[in-house]
Design an enzyme around this catalytic site. Structure first.
Site, PDB file in Angstrom:
ATOM      1  N   ASP A  89     -30.860 -27.183  10.366  1.00 11.50           N
ATOM      2  CA  ASP A  89     -31.111 -28.428  11.040  1.00 11.50           C
ATOM      3  C   ASP A  89     -31.882 -28.375  12.303  1.00 11.50           C
ATOM      4  O   ASP A  89     -31.462 -29.113  13.464  1.00 11.50           O
ATOM      5  CB  ASP A  89     -29.597 -29.177  11.194  1.00 11.50           C
ATOM      6  CG  ASP A  89     -28.925 -29.578   9.898  1.00 11.50           C
ATOM      7  OD1 ASP A  89     -29.921 -29.798   8.932  1.00 11.50           O
ATOM      8  OD2 ASP A  89     -27.639 -29.594   9.956  1.00 11.50           O
ATOM      9  N   LYS A 127     -36.720 -28.204  11.077  1.00 15.22           N
ATOM     10  CA  LYS A 127     -37.717 -27.670  10.350  1.00 15.22           C
ATOM     11  C   LYS A 127     -38.694 -28.719   9.654  1.00 15.22           C
ATOM     12  O   LYS A 127     -39.791 -28.281   9.504  1.00 15.22           O
ATOM     13  CB  LYS A 127     -37.173 -26.742   9.277  1.00 15.22           C
ATOM     14  CG  LYS A 127     -36.272 -25.698   9.620  1.00 15.22           C
ATOM     15  CD  LYS A 127     -35.602 -24.884   8.757  1.00 15.22           C
ATOM     16  CE  LYS A 127     -34.433 -25.657   7.815  1.00 15.22           C
ATOM     17  NZ  LYS A 127     -33.316 -25.981   8.769  1.00 15.22           N
ATOM     18  N   GLY A 175     -31.370 -30.725   3.903  1.00 15.93           N
ATOM     19  CA  GLY A 175     -31.675 -32.164   4.388  1.00 15.93           C
ATOM     20  C   GLY A 175     -32.880 -32.039   5.452  1.00 15.93           C
ATOM     21  O   GLY A 175     -32.494 -31.815   6.746  1.00 15.93           O
ATOM     22  N   HIS A 176     -33.987 -32.245   5.057  1.00 11.46           N
ATOM     23  CA  HIS A 176     -35.127 -32.274   6.212  1.00 11.46           C
ATOM     24  C   HIS A 176     -35.752 -33.580   6.330  1.00 11.46           C
ATOM     25  O   HIS A 176     -36.150 -34.171   5.442  1.00 11.46           O
ATOM     26  CB  HIS A 176     -36.150 -31.472   5.431  1.00 11.46           C
ATOM     27  CG  HIS A 176     -35.722 -29.880   5.316  1.00 11.46           C
ATOM     28  ND1 HIS A 176     -36.431 -28.764   4.685  1.00 11.46           N
ATOM     29  CD2 HIS A 176     -34.514 -29.389   5.560  1.00 11.46           C
ATOM     30  CE1 HIS A 176     -35.760 -27.702   4.799  1.00 11.46           C
ATOM     31  NE2 HIS A 176     -34.796 -27.863   5.281  1.00 11.46           N
ATOM     32  N   GLN A 230     -31.980 -24.319   5.548  1.00  6.13           N
ATOM     33  CA  GLN A 230     -30.730 -23.836   6.117  1.00  6.13           C
ATOM     34  C   GLN A 230     -31.349 -22.794   7.401  1.00  6.13           C
ATOM     35  O   GLN A 230     -32.509 -23.213   7.882  1.00  6.13           O
ATOM     36  CB  GLN A 230     -29.904 -22.796   5.480  1.00  6.13           C
ATOM     37  CG  GLN A 230     -29.082 -23.502   4.515  1.00  6.13           C
ATOM     38  CD  GLN A 230     -30.037 -23.905   3.147  1.00  6.13           C
ATOM     39  OE1 GLN A 230     -30.644 -23.158   2.515  1.00  6.13           O
ATOM     40  NE2 GLN A 230     -29.973 -25.181   2.542  1.00  6.13           N
TER      41      GLN A 230
HETATM   42  P1  GDP Z   1     -34.146 -29.580   9.518  1.00  5.99           P
HETATM   43  O1  GDP Z   1     -32.962 -29.603   8.328  1.00  5.99           O
HETATM   44  O2  GDP Z   1     -34.437 -28.381   9.974  1.00  5.99           O
HETATM   45  O3  GDP Z   1     -35.185 -30.249   8.658  1.00  5.99           O
HETATM   46  O4  GDP Z   1     -33.634 -30.773  10.488  1.00  5.99           O
HETATM   47  P2  GDP Z   1     -32.882 -32.100  10.026  1.00  5.99           P
HETATM   48  O5  GDP Z   1     -33.930 -33.197   9.648  1.00  5.99           O
HETATM   49  O6  GDP Z   1     -31.618 -31.787   9.100  1.00  5.99           O
HETATM   50  O7  GDP Z   1     -32.303 -32.605  11.401  1.00  5.99           O
HETATM   51  C1  GDP Z   1     -33.168 -32.546  12.699  1.00  5.99           C
HETATM   52  C2  GDP Z   1     -32.730 -34.014  12.996  1.00  5.99           C
HETATM   53  O8  GDP Z   1     -33.312 -33.977  14.452  1.00  5.99           O
HETATM   54  C3  GDP Z   1     -33.553 -34.965  12.166  1.00  5.99           C
HETATM   55  O9  GDP Z   1     -33.003 -36.292  12.614  1.00  5.99           O
HETATM   56  C4  GDP Z   1     -34.602 -35.204  13.146  1.00  5.99           C
HETATM   57  O10 GDP Z   1     -35.516 -36.572  12.815  1.00  5.99           O
HETATM   58  C5  GDP Z   1     -34.558 -34.920  14.420  1.00  5.99           C
HETATM   59  N1  GDP Z   1     -35.514 -34.401  15.226  1.00  5.99           N
HETATM   60  C6  GDP Z   1     -36.252 -33.288  14.847  1.00  5.99           C
HETATM   61  N2  GDP Z   1     -37.345 -33.060  16.147  1.00  5.99           N
HETATM   62  C7  GDP Z   1     -36.627 -33.705  17.031  1.00  5.99           C
HETATM   63  C8  GDP Z   1     -36.960 -33.989  18.570  1.00  5.99           C
HETATM   64  O11 GDP Z   1     -37.586 -33.077  19.059  1.00  5.99           O
HETATM   65  N3  GDP Z   1     -36.389 -34.813  19.406  1.00  5.99           N
HETATM   66  C9  GDP Z   1     -35.223 -35.599  18.675  1.00  5.99           C
HETATM   67  N4  GDP Z   1     -34.563 -36.618  19.398  1.00  5.99           N
HETATM   68  N5  GDP Z   1     -34.884 -35.737  17.237  1.00  5.99           N
HETATM   69  C10 GDP Z   1     -35.787 -34.784  16.643  1.00  5.99           C
HETATM   70  P1  IMO Z   2     -30.922 -27.563   6.466  1.00  5.62           P
HETATM   71  O1  IMO Z   2     -32.094 -27.137   5.264  1.00  5.62           O
HETATM   72  C1  IMO Z   2     -27.013 -27.265   8.126  1.00  5.62           C
HETATM   73  C2  IMO Z   2     -23.975 -25.248   5.455  1.00  5.62           C
HETATM   74  C3  IMO Z   2     -22.855 -26.100   5.069  1.00  5.62           C
HETATM   75  C4  IMO Z   2     -21.729 -25.112   5.145  1.00  5.62           C
HETATM   76  C5  IMO Z   2     -22.547 -23.670   4.593  1.00  5.62           C
HETATM   77  C6  IMO Z   2     -22.425 -23.527   3.080  1.00  5.62           C
HETATM   78  O2  IMO Z   2     -30.994 -29.094   6.310  1.00  5.62           O
HETATM   79  O3  IMO Z   2     -31.119 -26.724   7.457  1.00  5.62           O
HETATM   80  P2  IMO Z   2     -23.426 -24.697   0.970  1.00  5.62           P
HETATM   81  O4  IMO Z   2     -23.345 -26.046   0.462  1.00  5.62           O
HETATM   82  O5  IMO Z   2     -24.837 -24.166   1.315  1.00  5.62           O
HETATM   83  O6  IMO Z   2     -22.622 -23.650   0.099  1.00  5.62           O
HETATM   84  O7  IMO Z   2     -22.662 -24.562   2.343  1.00  5.62           O
HETATM   85  O8  IMO Z   2     -23.925 -23.823   4.919  1.00  5.62           O
HETATM   86  N1  IMO Z   2     -25.337 -25.943   5.162  1.00  5.62           N
HETATM   87  C7  IMO Z   2     -26.307 -26.192   6.243  1.00  5.62           C
HETATM   88  N2  IMO Z   2     -25.982 -26.560   7.320  1.00  5.62           N
HETATM   89  N3  IMO Z   2     -28.186 -27.138   7.210  1.00  5.62           N
HETATM   90  C8  IMO Z   2     -28.318 -27.081   6.095  1.00  5.62           C
HETATM   91  O9  IMO Z   2     -29.786 -27.152   5.639  1.00  5.62           O
HETATM   92  C9  IMO Z   2     -27.344 -26.488   5.424  1.00  5.62           C
HETATM   93  N4  IMO Z   2     -27.313 -25.918   4.256  1.00  5.62           N
HETATM   94  C10 IMO Z   2     -26.153 -25.612   3.995  1.00  5.62           C
HETATM   95  O10 IMO Z   2     -22.555 -27.133   5.751  1.00  5.62           O
HETATM   96  O11 IMO Z   2     -21.411 -24.731   6.392  1.00  5.62           O
HETATM   97 MG    MG Z   3     -31.089 -30.459   7.803  1.00  9.57          MG
END
Ligand code: GDP
Ligand code: IMO
Ligand code: MG
Length: 425
Positions: A13, A16, A40-41, A223
């Site tokens: 999170d 990416k 979840g991206h 991840q």
């Molecule tokens: P990922 O799993 O690495 O793709 O990240 P996620 O999408 O799960 O979580 C990142 C969250 O931060 C999302 O809600 C993005 O929209 C948000 N986000 C990404 N870059 C920025 C930033 O520079 N500032 C803020 N405020 N939010 C951001």
């Molecule tokens: P992105 O790609 C954050 C965490 C889960 C749990 C552990 C194992 O959005 O960054 P699993 O279901 O993979 O067996 O769970 O890994 N986890 C993540 N945490 N971002 C993710 O993906 C994750 N994918 C798995 O919360 O702690």
């Molecule tokens: Mg994510």
């Protein structure tokens, strides 16, 4: 042209999806190579917000090839619903290609995920419950069902007849008496196979062909390094390798194809689920980061645990991934704080250490050693317009501090979720 790999340098999170979306403008092919719909991206464009679990984040650009590689575990039901909802928003998915060698997450993998967690009692991992661990277990145990099987009912039936008895036994040993019926699974998964067939191919041939032709290929990690099954906070990890090296095996390309490796680092640290998080802030500070950063899981909606940036972790990621550059995200979230702290080392049993210890028991005993830095004023997406030079001085000091600690250059600074809230250096 060689490939660029982008990975998460913390516990996932990091943003990416946002950085892949930004970089995808200049790429022809975007490839996912590991993980599944535990990911979840999020990307935010002029067309709105998109949350992807399996589809590579390049899918919203017209004309790009997006590939789900053999290293990904695919829940076909989730993938089909993602495809449908994207098409309903007017985005075609013709550019999608799915590896025929990717393993399938079956319904029983999700049941096993839940049952295993219940049996871990007080030591649960806090998985996403999406069947990821059990699907990877089956892959490695050579008891998996692959995409190539679900697009051919005869192959699927033969495969299920071979593996279902052991799956029933596994469920039973965990107190779940569900009977797994070959006919209904062939019917259900055969239908998913029919719907996905037009996308299925040997994606290694496709990706290597694109590289041979000189196309720019972007590899999208899921991840993060601290969730890597070897290098993360084991056993509180996911079940795949999330480091850059996994891109080769998970997409079917050779290591020499990769020229550049980018790590995404959030300006602070978060994690979802259980396991150690040395810089965690359990009080008001943590809550402030949670609220200001909107730190709720993209996949499960769980609140993310928040804390200060941990340079020990970032350095661990730089080494394991061979990072050439960093993208720093969510710098806006720390804007307007009273001060900013960064963990530069750990104290473990009275000694200062500079590397992440190998056991969670030791990591739990680590006390962060903090440096305190000045905060910067709040930022809006429009502040990206002026370029890096116009960002607040204290933020640029923070960037330099991280670069010095990580010994890797920060090439991109993100100051908002939107595609345009991005500053290149
Ligand atoms: P990922 O799993 O690495 O793709 O990240 P996620 O999408 O799960 O979580 C990142 C969250 O931060 C999302 O809600 C993005 O929209 C948000 N986000 C990404 N870059 C920025 C930033 O520079 N500032 C803020 N405020 N939010 C951001
Ligand atoms: P992105 O790609 C954050 C965490 C889960 C749990 C552990 C194992 O959005 O960054 P699993 O279901 O993979 O067996 O769970 O890994 N986890 C993540 N945490 N971002 C993710 O993906 C994750 N994918 C798995 O919360 O702690
Ligand atoms: Mg994510």
């Amino acid at each position: 042209m060689p490939a660029t790999v982008l990975i998460g340098a913390q516990w996932g999170d990091e943003g990416k999806g946002k950085i892949i979306d930004y970089l995808a403008a200049g790429a022809e092919v975007v490839v996912r190579f590991q993980g599944g719909n535990n990911a979840g991206h999020t990307i935010v464009t002029k067309d709105g917000t998109f949350k992807f679990h399996l589809l590579p984040s390049g899918i919203v650009y017209p004309g790009k090839a997006v590939v789900i590689g053999n290293g990904v575990v695919i829940d076909p039901k989730v993938l089909l619903s993602e495809i449908d909802s994207l098409e309903a928003r007017g985005f075609p998915t013709d550019g999608l290609r799915i590896s025929d060698r990717a393993n399938v997450i079956m319904g029983y993998h999700c049941m096993l995920d839940g049952a295993e967690e219940r049996h871990r009692g007080g030591k649960k991992v806090g998985t996403t419950g999406r069947g990821i661990g059990p699907a990877y277990q089956d892959k490695v145990a050579r008891s998996g069902v692959r995409i190539a099987h679900i697009v051919d009912r005869e192959l699927l039936r033969a495969r299920l007849e071979a593996v279902l008895p052991s799956k029933e036994r596994a469920l039973r040993s965990l107190g779940d008496d569900t009977r797994l019926d070959v006919n209904s699974l062939v019917e259900e998964y055969g239908r998913y196979g029919d719907a996905l067939k037009r996308y299925v191919t040997d994606t290694s041939v496709l990706v290597n062909g694109a590289l041979d032709r000189g196309a720019q290929v972007l590899m999208e990690g899921a991840q993060g390094t601290m969730l890597d099954v070897d290098h993360g906070t084991y056993p509180f990890t996911t079940s795949s390798n999330c480091v850059s090296g996994a891109a080769c095996a998970g997409a079917g390309i050779g290591p020499k194809r990769i020229l550049k490796i980018i790590g995404v680092v959030k300006a602070y640290t978060t994690r979802v689920g259980e396991g150690p998080l040395p810089t965690e802030q359990k009080g008001d500070l943590g809550r402030k980061m949670l609220e200001r950063g909107g730190e709720y899981g993209t996949t499960t909606g769980r609140a993310r645990r928040c804390g200060w940036l941990d340079i020990v972790v970032v350095r661990h990621a730089c080494r394991l991934n061979g990072l050439d550059a960093l993208a720093l995200t969510k710098a806006d979230v720390l804007g307007g704080m009273d001060e900013v702290q960064v963990c530069r080392a750990y104290m473990l049993d009275g000694k200062e250490i500079a590397n992440v210890p190998s056991t969670v028991e030791e990591l739990e005993r680590c006390e962060p050693v903090y440096d305190t830095l000045e905060s910067w004023p709040g930022l809006k997406a429009d502040d990206a317009k002026g370029g890096y030079g116009t960002l607040p001085r204290a933020l640029k000091d923070y960037v330099r501090y991280i670069e010095k600690g990580a010994r890797v250059k920060i090439e991109i600074v993100s100051i908002g979720p939107e595609r345009w809230a991005t500053v290149e250096r």
